[in-house]
Design a protein around this motif. Structure first.
Motif, mmCIF file in Angstrom:
data_model
loop_
_atom_site.group_PDB
_atom_site.id
_atom_site.type_symbol
_atom_site.label_atom_id
_atom_site.label_comp_id
_atom_site.label_asym_id
_atom_site.label_seq_id
_atom_site.Cartn_x
_atom_site.Cartn_y
_atom_site.Cartn_z
ATOM 1 N N PHE A 88 0.875 -1.079 0.171
ATOM 2 C CA PHE A 88 -0.125 -0.102 -0.121
ATOM 3 C C PHE A 88 0.674 1.213 -0.046
ATOM 4 C CE2 PHE A 88 -2.180 -3.372 2.558
ATOM 5 C CZ PHE A 88 -3.193 -3.440 1.700
ATOM 6 N N PRO A 89 1.796 1.303 -0.988
ATOM 7 C CA PRO A 89 2.712 2.601 -1.082
ATOM 8 C C PRO A 89 2.075 3.940 -0.680
ATOM 9 C CG PRO A 89 2.519 1.641 -3.234
ATOM 10 C CD PRO A 89 1.988 0.727 -2.202
ATOM 11 N N ALA A 94 1.214 8.994 2.177
ATOM 12 C CA ALA A 94 0.323 10.004 2.855
ATOM 13 C C ALA A 94 0.875 10.290 4.413
ATOM 14 C CB ALA A 94 -0.993 9.448 2.798
ATOM 15 N N LEU A 95 1.144 9.013 4.904
ATOM 16 C CA LEU A 95 1.556 9.274 6.467
ATOM 17 C C LEU A 95 2.929 10.272 6.513
ATOM 18 C CD1 LEU A 95 0.732 5.513 7.616
ATOM 19 C CD2 LEU A 95 -0.258 7.648 8.651
ATOM 20 N N TRP A 96 3.777 9.850 5.672
ATOM 21 C CA TRP A 96 5.057 10.546 5.612
ATOM 22 C C TRP A 96 5.089 12.097 5.473
ATOM 23 C CZ3 TRP A 96 8.816 8.789 8.150
ATOM 24 C CH2 TRP A 96 9.297 7.256 7.993
ATOM 25 N N LYS A 97 3.982 12.510 4.449
ATOM 26 C CA LYS A 97 3.733 13.818 4.122
ATOM 27 C C LYS A 97 2.947 14.370 5.013
ATOM 28 C CE LYS A 97 5.015 13.340 -0.818
ATOM 29 N NZ LYS A 97 5.996 14.556 -0.792
ATOM 30 N N GLY A 98 1.862 13.716 5.896
ATOM 31 C CA GLY A 98 1.103 14.260 6.613
ATOM 32 C C GLY A 98 1.236 14.999 7.753
ATOM 33 N N ALA A 99 2.621 14.765 8.371
ATOM 34 C CA ALA A 99 2.980 15.646 9.702
ATOM 35 C C ALA A 99 4.580 15.696 9.629
ATOM 36 C CB ALA A 99 2.443 14.922 10.829
ATOM 37 N N SER A 100 4.831 16.561 10.779
ATOM 38 C CA SER A 100 6.473 16.392 10.857
ATOM 39 C C SER A 100 6.709 15.203 11.885
ATOM 40 C CB SER A 100 6.800 17.742 11.771
ATOM 41 O OG SER A 100 5.768 17.614 13.104
ATOM 42 N N SER A 226 0.144 2.391 -6.811
ATOM 43 C CA SER A 226 -0.336 3.578 -6.168
ATOM 44 C C SER A 226 0.582 4.568 -5.814
ATOM 45 C CB SER A 226 -1.191 2.914 -4.905
ATOM 46 O OG SER A 226 -0.195 2.651 -4.044
ATOM 47 N N HIS A 227 -0.344 5.626 -5.514
ATOM 48 C CA HIS A 227 0.778 6.930 -5.480
ATOM 49 C C HIS A 227 -0.218 8.032 -4.657
ATOM 50 C CE1 HIS A 227 4.186 9.582 -5.447
ATOM 51 N NE2 HIS A 227 3.476 10.536 -5.953
ATOM 52 N N TYR A 228 0.432 8.696 -3.629
ATOM 53 C CA TYR A 228 -0.239 9.890 -3.253
ATOM 54 C C TYR A 228 0.590 11.243 -3.446
ATOM 55 C CZ TYR A 228 -2.179 12.759 0.607
ATOM 56 O OH TYR A 228 -2.884 13.930 1.379
ATOM 57 N N ALA A 242 -4.490 20.730 -2.261
ATOM 58 C CA ALA A 242 -5.115 19.693 -3.026
ATOM 59 C C ALA A 242 -4.366 18.376 -2.846
ATOM 60 C CB ALA A 242 -5.648 19.945 -4.435
ATOM 61 N N SER A 243 -4.684 17.099 -2.882
ATOM 62 C CA SER A 243 -4.195 16.023 -2.840
ATOM 63 C C SER A 243 -4.941 14.779 -3.617
ATOM 64 C CB SER A 243 -3.665 15.557 -1.399
ATOM 65 O OG SER A 243 -5.022 15.082 -0.765
ATOM 66 N N ALA A 244 -4.063 13.857 -3.872
ATOM 67 C CA ALA A 244 -4.945 12.867 -4.638
ATOM 68 C C ALA A 244 -4.078 11.551 -4.275
ATOM 69 C CB ALA A 244 -4.735 12.965 -6.099
ATOM 70 N N ALA A 245 -4.986 10.310 -3.910
ATOM 71 C CA ALA A 245 -4.623 9.032 -3.659
ATOM 72 C C ALA A 245 -5.077 8.113 -4.812
ATOM 73 C CB ALA A 245 -4.819 8.830 -2.476
ATOM 74 N N VAL A 246 -4.455 7.642 -5.375
ATOM 75 C CA VAL A 246 -4.483 6.845 -6.606
ATOM 76 C C VAL A 246 -3.960 5.310 -6.622
ATOM 77 C CG1 VAL A 246 -4.554 6.575 -9.287
ATOM 78 C CG2 VAL A 246 -5.079 8.635 -8.333
#
Length: 330
Positions: A88-89, A94-100, A226-228, A242-246
């Motif tokens: 589930f890459p 998304a988690l790495w980019k979601g917060a410090s 997949s990519h976020y 804006a963000s996209a998860a595909v």
């Protein structure tokens, strides 16, 4: 800040009993949102129950290829898990980019789903806010609303849902399990987040005496492709414009299966079902990706001038994410 009673629970039953005894109670996990809300006065509970000792910290890969995430698993643990990265890459990204790093190490997966909006009207108690005080009005409709939503809005509220990890989770059809005095129940991810409508203060279909205990992610073999992608004002820690998860599977150059989630633009984690339908069986071309993105954003609310740019930004973000996933399979 008013005085607050504090308790620490060792079991789920203890935590639920504490809420039953004192109704105006909130649960404390990582505290990365709650502490802020208490400081600025946007939340005023009578009682805080620390649930960090509850046995909800398991991260399990199921035999069928799915994933079971305990509510208290930290964001950083899921992001760094080799199985998540492989299968589930976009969830890991998304988690790495979601917060410090500091917040990822503290914030829990369950707490991330329950976090409060970043709308300036909600977070500044000087403003009227229907989400914070039902019926009081919205102080940012004609004010500072650059970060607010364009999808799923209502006359009462257009606050944007801020979670990053919720975007791939909605694309994955995750399921949230909650436990309360009446037992446990499972809620499909898309149903776990409510549109504001006339009741923006009600964000989830759960009661105050129910607690998230786990998140189940069904197997999705093509999620390996997949990519976020997250568009934001700065590359360092910032919420999405804006963000996209595909996740997408191609066959003979055409779209066989696709799942799309949109973030940064809606009042809840947004499943782009219209775009998915448009793409079914189509050639994986930029033109078709753009057609699907335009169809998804056709119903966007363009009545607020400061966030109108998000319509084009969301389309471009979706198109680029689809291109990245397609290019990875060619």
């Amino acid at each position: 800040m008013k005085p607050i009673a504090f308790a620490r629970a060792a079991t789920v039953d203890e935590a639920l009993a504490a809420v039953t005894a004192r109704p105006n109670t909130v649960f404390l996990a990582g505290g990365t949102t709650l502490v802020d809300m208490l400081r600025i006065g946007a939340m005023a509970p009578d009682n805080v129950v620390d649930i960090n000792n509850l046995p909800l910290t398991d991260l399990e890969h199921t035999a069928d290829g799915g994933l079971r995430i305990g509510a208290l698993v930290r964001m950083s643990e899921v992001a760094a898990d080799p199985g998540v990265i492989q299968r589930f890459p976009f969830l890991s990204i998304a988690l790495w980019k979601g917060a410090s790093a500091q917040i990822r190490n503290m914030a829990s997966m369950g707490g991330n789903l329950m976090q409060k909006v970043r709308c300036p009207g909600f977070r500044d108690v000087a403003f009227a806010c229907n989400k914070r005080e039902p019926g009081s009005g919205c102080g940012v409709m004609d004010g500072l609303h650059r970060g607010n939503a364009i999808l799923g809005t209502s006359e009462q509220c257009f606050a944007m849902h801020p979670s990053d990890v919720a975007i791939p989770l909605t694309a994955l059809d995750a399921v949230v399990t909650v436990q309360g005095p009446g037992g446990t129940r499972s809620i499909p991810f898309d149903d776990f987040f409510l549109l504001p409508g006339a009741t923006p203060h009600r964000e989830h279909p759960i009661t105050a005496d129910e607690l998230i205990v786990r998140i189940d992610v069904p197997a999705l073999p093509y999620a390996t492709h997949s990519h976020y992608l997250k568009a934001r004002d700065r590359e360092s820690y910032e919420f999405a414009g804006a963000s996209a998860a595909v996740a997408m599977e191609l066959e003979g150059g055409s779209v066989k299966n696709v799942r799309i989630g949109l973030g940064g633009v809606a009042t809840k984690p947004w499943r782009a079902r219209t775009a998915e339908s448009v793409l079914a069986g189509k050639s994986a071309t930029k033109e078709n990706f753009a057609e699907a993105a335009a169809a998804e954003l056709a119903a966007a609310d363009d009545s607020h001038p400061m966030n109108r740019f998000k319509i084009a930004l969301a389309q471009r973000t979706m198109v680029r994410t689809l291109q990245i996933v397609a290019e990875g399979q060619r």
